[in-house]
Design a protein around this motif. Structure first.
Motif, PDB file in Angstrom:
ATOM      1  N   VAL A 165       2.976  10.622  -1.580  1.00  0.00           N
ATOM      2  CA  VAL A 165       1.661  11.283  -2.739  1.00  0.00           C
ATOM      3  C   VAL A 165       0.845  11.999  -1.917  1.00  0.00           C
ATOM      4  N   VAL A 166       0.473  13.230  -2.569  1.00  0.00           N
ATOM      5  CA  VAL A 166      -0.505  14.173  -1.700  1.00  0.00           C
ATOM      6  C   VAL A 166      -1.669  14.612  -2.743  1.00  0.00           C
ATOM      7  N   SER A 167      -2.868  14.391  -1.873  1.00  0.00           N
ATOM      8  CA  SER A 167      -4.152  14.644  -2.516  1.00  0.00           C
ATOM      9  C   SER A 167      -4.554  16.191  -1.938  1.00  0.00           C
ATOM     10  N   LEU A 168      -4.915  16.806  -3.005  1.00  0.00           N
ATOM     11  CA  LEU A 168      -5.197  18.516  -2.585  1.00  0.00           C
ATOM     12  C   LEU A 168      -6.739  18.544  -2.590  1.00  0.00           C
ATOM     13  N   CYS A 169      -7.417  18.840  -1.409  1.00  0.00           N
ATOM     14  CA  CYS A 169      -8.766  19.377  -1.572  1.00  0.00           C
ATOM     15  C   CYS A 169      -9.078  20.556  -1.038  1.00  0.00           C
ATOM     16  N   LEU A 170      -8.178  21.444  -1.029  1.00  0.00           N
ATOM     17  CA  LEU A 170      -8.297  22.978  -0.780  1.00  0.00           C
ATOM     18  C   LEU A 170      -9.004  23.826  -1.921  1.00  0.00           C
ATOM     19  N   PRO A 171      -9.838  24.688  -1.514  1.00  0.00           N
ATOM     20  CA  PRO A 171     -10.164  25.547  -2.398  1.00  0.00           C
ATOM     21  C   PRO A 171      -9.267  26.014  -3.749  1.00  0.00           C
ATOM     22  N   PRO A 172      -9.710  26.228  -4.861  1.00  0.00           N
ATOM     23  CA  PRO A 172      -9.096  26.660  -6.138  1.00  0.00           C
ATOM     24  C   PRO A 172      -7.841  27.637  -5.740  1.00  0.00           C
ATOM     25  N   MET A 175       0.690  -1.316  -0.010  1.00  0.00           N
ATOM     26  CA  MET A 175      -0.024  -0.012   0.199  1.00  0.00           C
ATOM     27  C   MET A 175       0.663   1.217  -0.063  1.00  0.00           C
ATOM     28  N   ARG A 176       0.397   2.268  -0.679  1.00  0.00           N
ATOM     29  CA  ARG A 176       1.202   3.662  -0.940  1.00  0.00           C
ATOM     30  C   ARG A 176       0.599   4.561   0.245  1.00  0.00           C
ATOM     31  N   LYS A 177       1.612   5.210   0.970  1.00  0.00           N
ATOM     32  CA  LYS A 177       1.197   6.398   1.762  1.00  0.00           C
ATOM     33  C   LYS A 177       0.641   7.557   1.162  1.00  0.00           C
ATOM     34  N   ILE A 178      -0.598   8.083   1.492  1.00  0.00           N
ATOM     35  CA  ILE A 178      -0.844   9.199   0.932  1.00  0.00           C
ATOM     36  C   ILE A 178      -1.089  10.212   2.047  1.00  0.00           C
ATOM     37  N   ALA A 179      -1.065  11.521   1.517  1.00  0.00           N
ATOM     38  CA  ALA A 179      -1.616  12.798   2.653  1.00  0.00           C
ATOM     39  C   ALA A 179      -2.858  13.332   2.077  1.00  0.00           C
ATOM     40  N   LEU A 180      -3.857  13.808   2.837  1.00  0.00           N
ATOM     41  CA  LEU A 180      -4.823  14.534   2.258  1.00  0.00           C
ATOM     42  C   LEU A 180      -4.756  15.863   2.688  1.00  0.00           C
ATOM     43  N   VAL A 181      -4.717  16.954   1.897  1.00  0.00           N
ATOM     44  CA  VAL A 181      -4.758  18.385   2.398  1.00  0.00           C
ATOM     45  C   VAL A 181      -5.651  19.109   2.232  1.00  0.00           C
ATOM     46  N   GLY A 182      -6.493  19.728   3.138  1.00  0.00           N
ATOM     47  CA  GLY A 182      -7.792  20.055   3.014  1.00  0.00           C
ATOM     48  C   GLY A 182      -8.990  19.153   3.524  1.00  0.00           C
ATOM     49  N   ILE A 183      -9.342  19.342   5.054  1.00  0.00           N
ATOM     50  CA  ILE A 183     -10.323  18.305   5.383  1.00  0.00           C
ATOM     51  C   ILE A 183     -11.530  18.867   5.703  1.00  0.00           C
ATOM     52  N   GLY A 184     -12.085  19.318   4.602  1.00  0.00           N
ATOM     53  CA  GLY A 184     -13.745  19.721   4.475  1.00  0.00           C
ATOM     54  C   GLY A 184     -14.449  18.934   4.160  1.00  0.00           C
ATOM     55  N   LYS A 185     -15.741  19.416   3.819  1.00  0.00           N
ATOM     56  CA  LYS A 185     -16.879  18.459   3.535  1.00  0.00           C
ATOM     57  C   LYS A 185     -16.518  17.444   2.600  1.00  0.00           C
ATOM     58  N   ILE A 186     -16.163  17.656   1.286  1.00  0.00           N
ATOM     59  CA  ILE A 186     -15.700  16.739   0.165  1.00  0.00           C
ATOM     60  C   ILE A 186     -14.742  15.744   0.716  1.00  0.00           C
ATOM     61  N   ALA A 187     -13.630  16.175   1.284  1.00  0.00           N
ATOM     62  CA  ALA A 187     -12.856  15.270   1.952  1.00  0.00           C
ATOM     63  C   ALA A 187     -13.342  14.216   2.907  1.00  0.00           C
ATOM     64  N   GLN A 188     -14.303  14.821   3.832  1.00  0.00           N
ATOM     65  CA  GLN A 188     -14.768  13.756   4.745  1.00  0.00           C
ATOM     66  C   GLN A 188     -15.889  12.899   3.949  1.00  0.00           C
ATOM     67  N   ASP A 189     -16.464  13.449   2.976  1.00  0.00           N
ATOM     68  CA  ASP A 189     -17.749  12.791   2.509  1.00  0.00           C
ATOM     69  C   ASP A 189     -17.233  11.811   1.402  1.00  0.00           C
ATOM     70  N   GLN A 190     -16.241  12.126   0.670  1.00  0.00           N
ATOM     71  CA  GLN A 190     -15.795  11.336  -0.322  1.00  0.00           C
ATOM     72  C   GLN A 190     -14.242  10.808  -0.437  1.00  0.00           C
ATOM     73  N   HIS A 191     -13.122  11.630  -0.217  1.00  0.00           N
ATOM     74  CA  HIS A 191     -12.018  11.176  -0.134  1.00  0.00           C
ATOM     75  C   HIS A 191     -11.308  10.322   0.754  1.00  0.00           C
ATOM     76  N   VAL A 192     -11.921  10.610   2.277  1.00  0.00           N
ATOM     77  CA  VAL A 192     -11.578   9.731   3.292  1.00  0.00           C
ATOM     78  C   VAL A 192     -12.098   8.237   3.079  1.00  0.00           C
ATOM     79  N   PRO A 193     -13.459   8.331   2.816  1.00  0.00           N
ATOM     80  CA  PRO A 193     -13.734   7.049   2.753  1.00  0.00           C
ATOM     81  C   PRO A 193     -13.124   6.035   1.479  1.00  0.00           C
ATOM     82  N   SER A 194     -12.974   6.801   0.436  1.00  0.00           N
ATOM     83  CA  SER A 194     -12.451   6.053  -0.736  1.00  0.00           C
ATOM     84  C   SER A 194     -11.103   5.688  -0.416  1.00  0.00           C
ATOM     85  N   ILE A 195     -10.290   6.354   0.353  1.00  0.00           N
ATOM     86  CA  ILE A 195      -8.813   6.058   0.569  1.00  0.00           C
ATOM     87  C   ILE A 195      -9.066   4.707   1.579  1.00  0.00           C
ATOM     88  N   SER A 196      -9.887   4.854   2.475  1.00  0.00           N
ATOM     89  CA  SER A 196     -10.005   4.004   3.742  1.00  0.00           C
ATOM     90  C   SER A 196     -10.401   2.433   2.882  1.00  0.00           C
TER      91      SER A 196
END
Length: 304
Positions: free
Chosen positions: A60-67, A1-22
């Protein structure tokens, strides 16, 4: 498994990114970067520079910050030799995404400008069906409730926040994926709340007889539909591209949007394995053209 960091823990990160990674067998969420949000059991940093300095093991870094603030964070990660995944829209301007792509190529790392709606369950089948057919007209209706999807997030109506084009670009990402011939913006009408710097609604006229109606003021059920007339029948995509209809009859897909982000992370894993890039800006180009050609209307002030 590859390690990844998630940047910006807002609604879209909590609703979609975190469950998808998990739920993925390819990724492990090893750190987050956020001033306010947290993921239980995961180390958090307040600044991306702190993450990059402290965790060289995370590649690896996944960016969920505003544009608007995303460009600086992406530059920092790419310069540190990390692979980067961008939430849509990939940037506040076209030029800055070109700059990120050039930087990724120079560094030999992956940059993925993700478009989650292209991963909707019926999009690939729609593209195959439309291939070789003549588009004679079409209509897109993309209306959702900004209070539901972006509660209290004033940035979305600030300059660079894109307003209704934040969801509208999802429709345009599907459009640019499935059409046999590219579409152009012919004219646009944009409704700006008197107290905001980004539109709350927009109506676009596109080539091939296609129109689009975007609105951020929908209440009740959300509407994410597009229909096309061709020289050999009609095609409709509903539920944001997850349900397909051919000539008015069900032809595949499911009434769920939950498969989109897992597909994005699977694609990111493939790109990272090859240190390849996937940066298609055609949906963002259509948005930029709508702003350039758009007639501006002032409408009622908007407050969350």
């Amino acid at each position: 498994m590859r390690k990844i960091a998630l940047v910006g823990i807002g609604k879209i990160a909590q609703d979609q990114h975190v469950p998808s990674i998990s739920s993925s067998s390819e990724w492990r969420l090893s750190a987050t970067v956020s001033r306010h949000g947290r993921v239980d059991g995961v180390e958090n940093f307040v600044q991306i520079e702190d993450l990059l300095a402290a965790r060289p093991d995370i590649g690896v870094v996944s960016l969920c910050l505003p544009p608007v603030p995303r460009f600086a964070a992406a530059c920092a990660a790419l310069r540190a030799g990390r692979h980067v995944m961008l939430e849509k829209p990939p940037g506040a301007t076209i030029a800055e995404v070109h700059a990120l792509h050039d930087l990724a190529l120079a560094q030999g790392v992956t940059l993925f400008a993700s478009w989650h709606s292209r991963a909707a369950q019926a999009v690939a089948a729609a593209k195959v069906w439309l291939s070789g057919r003549e588009i004679r007209g079409g209509h897109i209706i993309w209306r959702e409730d900004v209070r539901k999807w972006h509660p209290g997030q004033d940035w979305i109506f600030a300059a660079g926040g894109m307003g209704v084009f934040d969801p509208g670009i999802n429709a345009l990402s599907i459009l640019t994926e499935i059409l046999p011939q590219p579409a152009r913006v012919l004219s646009a009408e944009l409704d700006f709340p008197a107290n905001r710097q980004a539109p709350i609604a927009a109506r676009l006229s596109l080539s091939q007889g296609i129109s689009a109606d975007f609105d951020f003021r929908q209440e009740g059920p959300q509407t994410w539909d597009m229909e096309f007339e061709t020289d050999s029948g009609t095609l409709a995509l509903r539920m944001g591209g997850n349900v397909l209809e051919i000539n008015g009859q069900p032809a595949g897909g499911q009434m769920s949007i939950m498969g989109e982000y897992p597909a994005l992370y699977a694609h990111m894993a493939e790109l990272v394995a090859r240190s390849a890039c996937d940066v298609d800006l055609s949906p963002l180009v259509l948005v930029a053209d709508a702003f350039m050609l758009g007639r501006r209307n002032s409408v009622k002030e908007f407050e969350f």
